[in-house]
Design a protein around this motif. Sequence first.
Motif, PDB file in Angstrom:
ATOM      1  N   ASN A   1      59.381  25.471  30.070  1.00 21.27           N
ATOM      2  CA  ASN A   1      60.003  26.639  30.690  1.00 21.27           C
ATOM      3  C   ASN A   1      58.978  27.378  31.544  1.00 21.27           C
ATOM      4  O   ASN A   1      58.007  27.917  31.021  1.00 21.27           O
ATOM      5  CB  ASN A   1      60.564  27.575  29.616  1.00 21.27           C
ATOM      6  CG  ASN A   1      61.231  28.795  30.223  1.00 21.27           C
ATOM      7  OD1 ASN A   1      61.653  28.771  31.378  1.00 21.27           O
ATOM      8  ND2 ASN A   1      61.322  29.867  29.443  1.00 21.27           N
TER       9      ASN A   1
ATOM     10  N   VAL B   1      72.298  23.939  36.014  1.00 22.45           N
ATOM     11  CA  VAL B   1      72.609  24.979  35.021  1.00 22.45           C
ATOM     12  C   VAL B   1      73.008  26.265  35.755  1.00 22.45           C
ATOM     13  O   VAL B   1      72.376  26.618  36.753  1.00 22.45           O
ATOM     14  CB  VAL B   1      71.376  25.301  34.137  1.00 22.45           C
ATOM     15  CG1 VAL B   1      71.763  26.202  32.970  1.00 22.45           C
ATOM     16  CG2 VAL B   1      70.690  24.045  33.640  1.00 22.45           C
TER      17      VAL B   1
ATOM     18  N   LYS C   1      61.686  23.746  33.921  1.00 21.97           N
ATOM     19  CA  LYS C   1      62.812  24.676  34.098  1.00 21.97           C
ATOM     20  C   LYS C   1      62.440  25.662  35.202  1.00 21.97           C
ATOM     21  O   LYS C   1      61.443  26.395  35.093  1.00 21.97           O
ATOM     22  CB  LYS C   1      63.058  25.422  32.778  1.00 21.97           C
ATOM     23  CG  LYS C   1      64.168  26.458  32.816  1.00 21.97           C
ATOM     24  CD  LYS C   1      65.506  25.828  32.509  1.00 21.97           C
ATOM     25  CE  LYS C   1      66.625  26.837  32.414  1.00 21.97           C
ATOM     26  NZ  LYS C   1      66.863  27.301  31.056  1.00 21.97           N
TER      27      LYS C   1
ATOM     28  N   ALA D   1      68.338  25.465  27.152  1.00 21.48           N
ATOM     29  CA  ALA D   1      67.467  26.214  26.235  1.00 21.48           C
ATOM     30  C   ALA D   1      68.008  27.621  25.986  1.00 21.48           C
ATOM     31  O   ALA D   1      68.347  28.337  26.931  1.00 21.48           O
ATOM     32  CB  ALA D   1      66.065  26.306  26.818  1.00 21.48           C
ATOM     33  N   GLY D   2      68.073  28.010  24.731  1.00 27.51           N
ATOM     34  CA  GLY D   2      68.435  29.391  24.390  1.00 27.51           C
ATOM     35  C   GLY D   2      69.398  29.488  23.244  1.00 27.51           C
ATOM     36  O   GLY D   2      68.996  29.829  22.116  1.00 27.51           O
TER      37      GLY D   2
ATOM     38  N   ALA E   1      75.208  27.393  29.041  1.00 28.13           N
ATOM     39  CA  ALA E   1      74.779  28.253  27.927  1.00 28.13           C
ATOM     40  C   ALA E   1      75.880  29.269  27.633  1.00 28.13           C
ATOM     41  O   ALA E   1      76.593  29.164  26.632  1.00 28.13           O
ATOM     42  CB  ALA E   1      73.456  28.949  28.263  1.00 28.13           C
ATOM     43  N   THR E   2      76.076  30.222  28.538  1.00 23.87           N
ATOM     44  CA  THR E   2      77.045  31.303  28.298  1.00 23.87           C
ATOM     45  C   THR E   2      78.466  30.749  28.142  1.00 23.87           C
ATOM     46  O   THR E   2      79.190  31.119  27.208  1.00 23.87           O
ATOM     47  CB  THR E   2      76.992  32.307  29.467  1.00 23.87           C
ATOM     48  OG1 THR E   2      75.632  32.674  29.687  1.00 23.87           O
ATOM     49  CG2 THR E   2      77.807  33.536  29.165  1.00 23.87           C
TER      50      THR E   2
ATOM     51  N   GLY F   1      76.434  29.215  35.053  1.00 26.58           N
ATOM     52  CA  GLY F   1      77.822  29.622  35.247  1.00 26.58           C
ATOM     53  C   GLY F   1      78.877  28.570  34.988  1.00 26.58           C
ATOM     54  O   GLY F   1      80.030  28.737  35.410  1.00 26.58           O
TER      55      GLY F   1
ATOM     56  N   LYS G   1      65.946  25.502  21.383  1.00 26.95           N
ATOM     57  CA  LYS G   1      65.448  26.744  21.994  1.00 26.95           C
ATOM     58  C   LYS G   1      63.927  26.742  22.239  1.00 26.95           C
ATOM     59  O   LYS G   1      63.172  26.268  21.407  1.00 26.95           O
ATOM     60  CB  LYS G   1      65.797  27.931  21.097  1.00 26.95           C
ATOM     61  CG  LYS G   1      65.504  29.208  21.811  1.00 26.95           C
ATOM     62  CD  LYS G   1      65.652  30.393  20.967  1.00 26.95           C
ATOM     63  CE  LYS G   1      65.188  31.641  21.712  1.00 26.95           C
ATOM     64  NZ  LYS G   1      64.411  31.428  22.919  1.00 26.95           N
ATOM     65  N   THR G   2      63.505  27.282  23.351  1.00 29.80           N
ATOM     66  CA  THR G   2      62.093  27.317  23.740  1.00 29.80           C
ATOM     67  C   THR G   2      61.197  27.788  22.593  1.00 29.80           C
ATOM     68  O   THR G   2      61.416  28.857  22.016  1.00 29.80           O
ATOM     69  CB  THR G   2      61.904  28.261  24.939  1.00 29.80           C
ATOM     70  OG1 THR G   2      62.835  27.875  25.954  1.00 29.80           O
ATOM     71  CG2 THR G   2      60.482  28.187  25.480  1.00 29.80           C
TER      72      THR G   2
ATOM     73  N   ILE H   1      69.422  26.584  37.184  1.00 29.78           N
ATOM     74  CA  ILE H   1      68.476  27.696  37.211  1.00 29.78           C
ATOM     75  C   ILE H   1      68.369  28.339  35.825  1.00 29.78           C
ATOM     76  O   ILE H   1      69.163  28.027  34.935  1.00 29.78           O
ATOM     77  CB  ILE H   1      68.888  28.785  38.236  1.00 29.78           C
ATOM     78  CG1 ILE H   1      70.256  29.372  37.853  1.00 29.78           C
ATOM     79  CG2 ILE H   1      68.911  28.232  39.614  1.00 29.78           C
ATOM     80  CD1 ILE H   1      70.691  30.563  38.703  1.00 29.78           C
ATOM     81  N   ASN H   2      67.418  29.255  35.709  1.00 27.08           N
ATOM     82  CA  ASN H   2      67.371  30.115  34.543  1.00 27.08           C
ATOM     83  C   ASN H   2      68.348  31.268  34.817  1.00 27.08           C
ATOM     84  O   ASN H   2      69.504  31.016  35.114  1.00 27.08           O
ATOM     85  CB  ASN H   2      65.932  30.589  34.306  1.00 27.08           C
ATOM     86  CG  ASN H   2      65.707  30.925  32.846  1.00 27.08           C
ATOM     87  OD1 ASN H   2      66.477  31.690  32.284  1.00 27.08           O
ATOM     88  ND2 ASN H   2      64.708  30.363  32.228  1.00 27.08           N
TER      89      ASN H   2
ATOM     90  N   CYS I   1      73.298  35.734  33.220  1.00 23.50           N
ATOM     91  CA  CYS I   1      73.765  34.354  33.191  1.00 23.50           C
ATOM     92  C   CYS I   1      75.284  34.347  33.053  1.00 23.50           C
ATOM     93  O   CYS I   1      75.896  35.387  32.838  1.00 23.50           O
ATOM     94  CB  CYS I   1      73.089  33.581  32.064  1.00 23.50           C
ATOM     95  SG  CYS I   1      72.798  34.501  30.567  1.00 23.50           S
ATOM     96  N   GLY I   2      75.876  33.168  33.191  1.00 23.72           N
ATOM     97  CA  GLY I   2      77.323  33.056  33.127  1.00 23.72           C
ATOM     98  C   GLY I   2      77.947  33.008  34.517  1.00 23.72           C
ATOM     99  O   GLY I   2      77.270  32.741  35.520  1.00 23.72           O
TER     100      GLY I   2
ATOM    101  N   ASN J   1      70.942  38.708  29.124  1.00 25.39           N
ATOM    102  CA  ASN J   1      70.284  38.402  27.860  1.00 25.39           C
ATOM    103  C   ASN J   1      68.838  38.833  27.940  1.00 25.39           C
ATOM    104  O   ASN J   1      68.185  38.710  28.968  1.00 25.39           O
ATOM    105  CB  ASN J   1      70.472  36.930  27.468  1.00 25.39           C
ATOM    106  CG  ASN J   1      69.433  36.002  28.045  1.00 25.39           C
ATOM    107  OD1 ASN J   1      68.278  36.041  27.645  1.00 25.39           O
ATOM    108  ND2 ASN J   1      69.842  35.168  28.988  1.00 25.39           N
TER     109      ASN J   1
END
Length: 352
Positions: free
Chosen positions: A189, A311, A227, A56-57, A334-335, A313, A79-80, A254-255, A280-281, A124
């Motif tokens: 979420n 989720v 989530k 999500a995002g 995501a990232t 990294g 996305k949420t 994780i978030n 994140c990342g 973010n």
Amino acid sequence: MKNTNTPFYNPSLSYENNYQQGPFGDFSKPPKVNIQVAKPTRFLDLDVNLPFGIPAGPLLNANYIKAAFAYGFDLCVYKTVRTKAHKSHALPNILSIHPQGMLSANLDTVLADYHYQSPISITNSFGVPSYSPEIWQEDLANAVNAAQKGQYVIGSFQGTPGNSVNIEEDYALAARLVAETEVPILEANLSCPNEGVNKLLCFDFDRVERIAKEIKNSVPDRPLFLKLAYFANDAEVLPLLKKLDGIVDGFSTINTLSAKPVDQEGKPALGADRPTGGVCGDAIRWAGLDMVKRLVRLRNELTNHFAIIGVGGVCSVEHYQEYIDAGADAVMSATGAMWNPNLAFDIKTQYS
Ligand SMILES: Cc1cc2nc3c(=O)[nH]c(=O)nc-3n(C[C@H](O)[C@H](O)[C@H](O)COP(=O)(O)O)c2cc1C
């Protein structure tokens, strides 16, 4: 450290401009290749080409989802969304961060700026914006229709205090509105702030149980993922898993890890009104892996059957493999994917 590709979400533009003009970089054109894996994987009771996708995002609307499917991301989270329109925070929404070594889960202070470098870690800060259901329902249905064989859209949503009689009902309403689009999998979420309390909703176990039951009553025919944020030890998350056994179908985790992003002068880099931001990342991969291992261990101990989406990294083929080896049923980035739109193809090349 090296410079990175053009991300498919442009951090220098507003959320609204990204929504209207994106995706950018490679995602704005068809891929040059189409790499398929030899054999699909079972995920829930579905055949998925590769259990890898984008959480999500970053996939703001159907145009982003279509691009992600074309680039081989087979599990794409829309996305949420919320039950009423909700504005994004102003810029900056994304900054590069440069932690010294591993980021802790204890609100570290980190340097943040516009120098995006690999290995990529960002903060973010959007405030979970959403268009109104009149807009996102039609668009989400369009995204669901774009899925090819072995590909699935997951609909992420959250309740908003004040939008319904109580937060439980608002989660249930959001779930119903999302389900009306025929999306095959739901994700609630819960890594958002709990009403009036300085803690995330997912740490309020009684409320989470009530929310999950309301959603299931409201939409009994669709698999439901929750989530979750990072829990630092087994004992902390065990009571939650016990409460949710048989109610939810899985967890996505994780978030982000929260941190205090600061500029060169030590001032809050996201603005004085936003001293903290989610990271994140690359810097949070250790935490995502830790949570997946924890959930796998506890799933075995409790003889539960929930699925786990890992989720945090994932920026390379090796990172994907680390999560699979840890026991994740599916993996998302995501990232990493934003800055490497060919990440799914990189992984598929190894598995084809
Ligand atoms: C630009 C951006 C927006 C995000 N928005 C949401 C969101 O709306 N809902 C949500 O559950 N997570 C959101 N996340 C968190 C991601 O789903 C993911 O949990 C987190 O980024 C960790 O994965 P990563 O290290 O691969 O980036 C967002 C992340 C990014 C980078």
